[in-house]
Design a protein around this motif. Structure first.
Motif, PDB file in Angstrom:
ATOM      1  N   GLU A  17      66.500  54.264 131.069  1.00  0.00           N
ATOM      2  CA  GLU A  17      66.056  54.740 132.384  1.00  0.00           C
ATOM      3  C   GLU A  17      65.111  53.709 132.979  1.00  0.00           C
ATOM      4  OE1 GLU A  17      63.714  58.738 133.617  1.00  0.00           O
ATOM      5  OE2 GLU A  17      65.534  59.046 132.423  1.00  0.00           O
ATOM      6  N   ILE A  18      65.134  53.591 134.305  1.00  0.00           N
ATOM      7  CA  ILE A  18      64.159  52.764 135.021  1.00  0.00           C
ATOM      8  C   ILE A  18      63.535  53.619 136.109  1.00  0.00           C
ATOM      9  CG2 ILE A  18      63.784  50.770 136.522  1.00  0.00           C
ATOM     10  CD1 ILE A  18      66.011  49.325 135.092  1.00  0.00           C
ATOM     11  N   ASN A  19      62.219  53.695 136.127  1.00  0.00           N
ATOM     12  CA  ASN A  19      61.497  54.393 137.196  1.00  0.00           C
ATOM     13  C   ASN A  19      61.095  53.362 138.245  1.00  0.00           C
ATOM     14  OD1 ASN A  19      61.547  56.884 135.785  1.00  0.00           O
ATOM     15  ND2 ASN A  19      59.829  56.201 134.535  1.00  0.00           N
ATOM     16  N   PRO A  20      61.568  53.502 139.482  1.00  0.00           N
ATOM     17  CA  PRO A  20      61.300  52.490 140.508  1.00  0.00           C
ATOM     18  C   PRO A  20      59.971  52.711 141.225  1.00  0.00           C
ATOM     19  CG  PRO A  20      62.740  54.153 141.406  1.00  0.00           C
ATOM     20  CD  PRO A  20      62.462  54.565 139.982  1.00  0.00           C
ATOM     21  N   ARG A  21      58.927  52.921 140.457  1.00  0.00           N
ATOM     22  CA  ARG A  21      57.622  53.321 141.009  1.00  0.00           C
ATOM     23  C   ARG A  21      56.559  53.072 139.956  1.00  0.00           C
ATOM     24  NH1 ARG A  21      56.964  57.549 137.743  1.00  0.00           N
ATOM     25  NH2 ARG A  21      58.769  58.820 137.209  1.00  0.00           N
ATOM     26  N   LEU A  22      55.324  53.342 140.324  1.00  0.00           N
ATOM     27  CA  LEU A  22      54.247  53.389 139.352  1.00  0.00           C
ATOM     28  C   LEU A  22      54.490  54.552 138.398  1.00  0.00           C
ATOM     29  CD1 LEU A  22      51.361  52.844 141.906  1.00  0.00           C
ATOM     30  CD2 LEU A  22      52.133  51.170 140.217  1.00  0.00           C
ATOM     31  N   SER A  23      53.983  54.450 137.184  1.00  0.00           N
ATOM     32  CA  SER A  23      54.270  55.493 136.201  1.00  0.00           C
ATOM     33  C   SER A  23      52.990  56.169 135.727  1.00  0.00           C
ATOM     34  CB  SER A  23      55.013  54.904 135.000  1.00  0.00           C
ATOM     35  OG  SER A  23      54.108  54.372 134.056  1.00  0.00           O
ATOM     36  N   SER A  24      53.167  57.204 134.905  1.00  0.00           N
ATOM     37  CA  SER A  24      52.021  57.964 134.408  1.00  0.00           C
ATOM     38  C   SER A  24      51.166  57.169 133.426  1.00  0.00           C
ATOM     39  CB  SER A  24      52.488  59.265 133.753  1.00  0.00           C
ATOM     40  OG  SER A  24      53.247  58.995 132.585  1.00  0.00           O
ATOM     41  N   THR A  25      51.655  56.005 132.967  1.00  0.00           N
ATOM     42  CA  THR A  25      50.830  55.156 132.089  1.00  0.00           C
ATOM     43  C   THR A  25      49.919  54.223 132.897  1.00  0.00           C
ATOM     44  OG1 THR A  25      52.613  53.508 131.907  1.00  0.00           O
ATOM     45  CG2 THR A  25      52.481  55.189 130.176  1.00  0.00           C
ATOM     46  N   LEU A  26      49.881  54.395 134.215  1.00  0.00           N
ATOM     47  CA  LEU A  26      49.055  53.522 135.068  1.00  0.00           C
ATOM     48  C   LEU A  26      47.599  53.418 134.585  1.00  0.00           C
ATOM     49  CD1 LEU A  26      49.201  53.489 138.940  1.00  0.00           C
ATOM     50  CD2 LEU A  26      47.033  53.332 137.772  1.00  0.00           C
ATOM     51  N   PRO A  27      46.917  54.533 134.270  1.00  0.00           N
ATOM     52  CA  PRO A  27      45.518  54.384 133.826  1.00  0.00           C
ATOM     53  C   PRO A  27      45.401  53.676 132.483  1.00  0.00           C
ATOM     54  CG  PRO A  27      46.235  56.677 133.638  1.00  0.00           C
ATOM     55  CD  PRO A  27      47.295  55.950 134.399  1.00  0.00           C
ATOM     56  N   PHE A  28      46.379  53.844 131.592  1.00  0.00           N
ATOM     57  CA  PHE A  28      46.363  53.117 130.319  1.00  0.00           C
ATOM     58  C   PHE A  28      46.501  51.622 130.576  1.00  0.00           C
ATOM     59  CE2 PHE A  28      48.691  57.036 128.393  1.00  0.00           C
ATOM     60  CZ  PHE A  28      47.493  57.714 128.264  1.00  0.00           C
ATOM     61  N   ARG A  29      47.456  51.272 131.435  1.00  0.00           N
ATOM     62  CA  ARG A  29      47.719  49.861 131.705  1.00  0.00           C
ATOM     63  C   ARG A  29      46.489  49.173 132.297  1.00  0.00           C
ATOM     64  NH1 ARG A  29      53.079  51.686 133.995  1.00  0.00           N
ATOM     65  NH2 ARG A  29      52.433  50.957 136.041  1.00  0.00           N
ATOM     66  N   LYS A  30      45.813  49.880 133.207  1.00  0.00           N
ATOM     67  CA  LYS A  30      44.624  49.280 133.824  1.00  0.00           C
ATOM     68  C   LYS A  30      43.555  48.981 132.777  1.00  0.00           C
ATOM     69  CE  LYS A  30      41.290  49.915 137.606  1.00  0.00           C
ATOM     70  NZ  LYS A  30      41.684  48.757 138.422  1.00  0.00           N
ATOM     71  N   LYS A  31      43.370  49.893 131.824  1.00  0.00           N
ATOM     72  CA  LYS A  31      42.382  49.665 130.764  1.00  0.00           C
ATOM     73  C   LYS A  31      42.719  48.427 129.943  1.00  0.00           C
ATOM     74  CE  LYS A  31      39.641  53.275 131.256  1.00  0.00           C
ATOM     75  NZ  LYS A  31      38.192  53.117 131.604  1.00  0.00           N
ATOM     76  N   PHE A  32      44.018  48.127 129.835  1.00  0.00           N
ATOM     77  CA  PHE A  32      44.444  46.964 129.066  1.00  0.00           C
ATOM     78  C   PHE A  32      44.570  45.710 129.931  1.00  0.00           C
ATOM     79  CE2 PHE A  32      45.576  50.298 126.089  1.00  0.00           C
ATOM     80  CZ  PHE A  32      45.321  49.724 124.856  1.00  0.00           C
ATOM     81  N   GLY A  33      44.124  45.785 131.188  1.00  0.00           N
ATOM     82  CA  GLY A  33      44.100  44.610 132.049  1.00  0.00           C
ATOM     83  C   GLY A  33      45.336  44.407 132.898  1.00  0.00           C
ATOM     84  N   PHE A  34      46.297  45.337 132.819  1.00  0.00           N
ATOM     85  CA  PHE A  34      47.525  45.242 133.613  1.00  0.00           C
ATOM     86  C   PHE A  34      47.326  46.128 134.843  1.00  0.00           C
ATOM     87  CE2 PHE A  34      51.961  45.892 134.751  1.00  0.00           C
ATOM     88  CZ  PHE A  34      52.581  44.704 134.387  1.00  0.00           C
ATOM     89  N   GLY A  37      45.991  48.086 120.403  1.00  0.00           N
ATOM     90  CA  GLY A  37      45.106  49.107 120.951  1.00  0.00           C
ATOM     91  C   GLY A  37      45.851  50.414 121.126  1.00  0.00           C
ATOM     92  N   ARG A  38      45.098  51.469 121.259  1.00  0.00           N
ATOM     93  CA  ARG A  38      45.652  52.810 121.416  1.00  0.00           C
ATOM     94  C   ARG A  38      44.930  53.530 122.540  1.00  0.00           C
ATOM     95  NH1 ARG A  38      45.766  56.440 116.116  1.00  0.00           N
ATOM     96  NH2 ARG A  38      47.416  54.926 115.688  1.00  0.00           N
ATOM     97  N   ALA A  39      45.671  54.327 123.287  1.00  0.00           N
ATOM     98  CA  ALA A  39      45.064  55.145 124.341  1.00  0.00           C
ATOM     99  C   ALA A  39      45.607  56.553 124.230  1.00  0.00           C
ATOM    100  CB  ALA A  39      45.390  54.566 125.716  1.00  0.00           C
ATOM    101  N   ILE A  40      44.753  57.521 124.501  1.00  0.00           N
ATOM    102  CA  ILE A  40      45.114  58.935 124.371  1.00  0.00           C
ATOM    103  C   ILE A  40      44.743  59.663 125.647  1.00  0.00           C
ATOM    104  CG2 ILE A  40      44.699  61.074 123.096  1.00  0.00           C
ATOM    105  CD1 ILE A  40      44.047  59.307 120.654  1.00  0.00           C
TER     106      ILE A  40
END
Length: 309
Positions: free
Chosen positions: A261-278, A302-305
């Motif tokens: 599957e490809i989601n053509p948008r921002l995803s629910s992992t957005l806050p995780f990604r930001k913490k990792f610098g993405f 790293g891990r995020a919850i």
């Protein structure tokens, strides 16, 4: 210089509210809206509006035009897939108002909003994908378990793991022609989500091995360095002429990963990604105003919850 004002949709949900939080330190004024009344980021946005649903297309477009004109909006981030689908065909109506859309190009949207089209498109790019077919045309050749899902929609809505003939007969009875059958790949412990961002030249990605939780959201993620998925992300990003952000869902199968599957948008992992610098939502705004972006990996592991309160 004109003040930067961004309109963000669906801010009562996880992705919209995460986008608001990601942008709050940039100095951009944020206007938000949602069909619902209560938002977890009401204290961050400058103003909040209640919107009509996107499937009421004309009233939805008129609502956008009114807010954009009233607030002097010059950036617009649509978050939900029903909105993205409407705006895919109506983007010129918004761009005529002088607004820069954080919206992927038509090639991406035409081939990823429909999950059956996604599989066919990736096959044309030489990428191995799960065998996929309309449920009404399914001949029983894939065995069990298998996956049945809606061709359109997002998250974990209208998706079933089918364990046997009785399950399949029950779902067939519910089918209105919009369901597809997909080959079951790997196992639930080898599910990966890859955020991909590009400015049209540089393609960067970040991958998490994930565990799903409440509502189909990624409840726990572990940073994964997977060269196979980095190469896959570059290939897909370049072929799609990506300027913006997409999200690839895949599973490990032996030595390779198979995207399903490809989601053509921002995803629910957005806050995780930001913490990792993405920081893809901030990068997207910067790219639209002619600034470059760079991604310097902060961590090797790293891990995020996700927590709810």
């Amino acid at each position: 210089m004109k003040e930067s004002i961004i309109l963000i949709s669906a801010i009562c949900g996880d992705i919209g509210s995460a986008a608001v939080r990601a942008l709050k330190e940039t100095g951009i004024r944020i206007i938000g809206y949602d069909m619902k009344l209560y938002s977890p980021v009401s204290d961050i946005v400058e103003k909040f509006y209640q919107s009509p649903p996107a499937y009421h297309e004309e009233s939805y477009i008129e609502f956008l035009k009114e807010i954009i004109s009233k607030e002097g909006v010059n950036f617009f981030l649509p978050v939900s897939e029903p909105e993205i689908e409407v705006l895919n065909s109506r983007r010129e109506d918004i761009e005529r108002l002088g607004v820069k859309l954080l919206l992927n190009n038509r090639t991406i949207l035409d081939n990823t909003l429909d999950k059956l089209k996604t599989a066919l498109y990736l096959e044309k790019l030489g990428i191995k994908v799960p065998k996929s077919v309309l449920l009404k045309d399914y001949d029983g050749s894939l065995g069990y378990p298998l996956i049945v899902k809606a061709r359109r929609g997002h998250g974990s809505k209208r998706i079933w793991r089918i364990e046997g003939e009785n399950d399949l007969d029950y779902i067939r009875y519910k089918d209105d022609g919009s369901l597809i059958v997909q080959e079951y790949i790997g196992n639930d412990d080898e599910d990966y989500t890859t955020g991909v961002f590009s400015d049209g030249n540089l393609v960067t990605s970040i991958t998490f091995k994930r565990k799903l939780g409440y509502g189909g959201l990624s409840a726990e993620v572990n940073l994964a360095e997977e060269p196979f998925l980095e190469k896959l992300a570059r290939h897909i990003g370049r072929e799609m002429k990506l300027i913006g952000s997409i999200n690839i869902q895949s599973r490990r199968s032996g030595e390779i990963f198979i995207p399903y599957e490809i989601n053509p948008r921002l995803s629910s992992t957005l806050p995780f990604r930001k913490k990792f610098g993405f920081d893809d939502v901030v990068w997207w705004v910067n790219v639209l105003i002619g600034k470059g972006y760079s991604y310097n990996k902060r961590y090797r592991s790293g891990r995020a919850i996700r927590c709810f309160s």
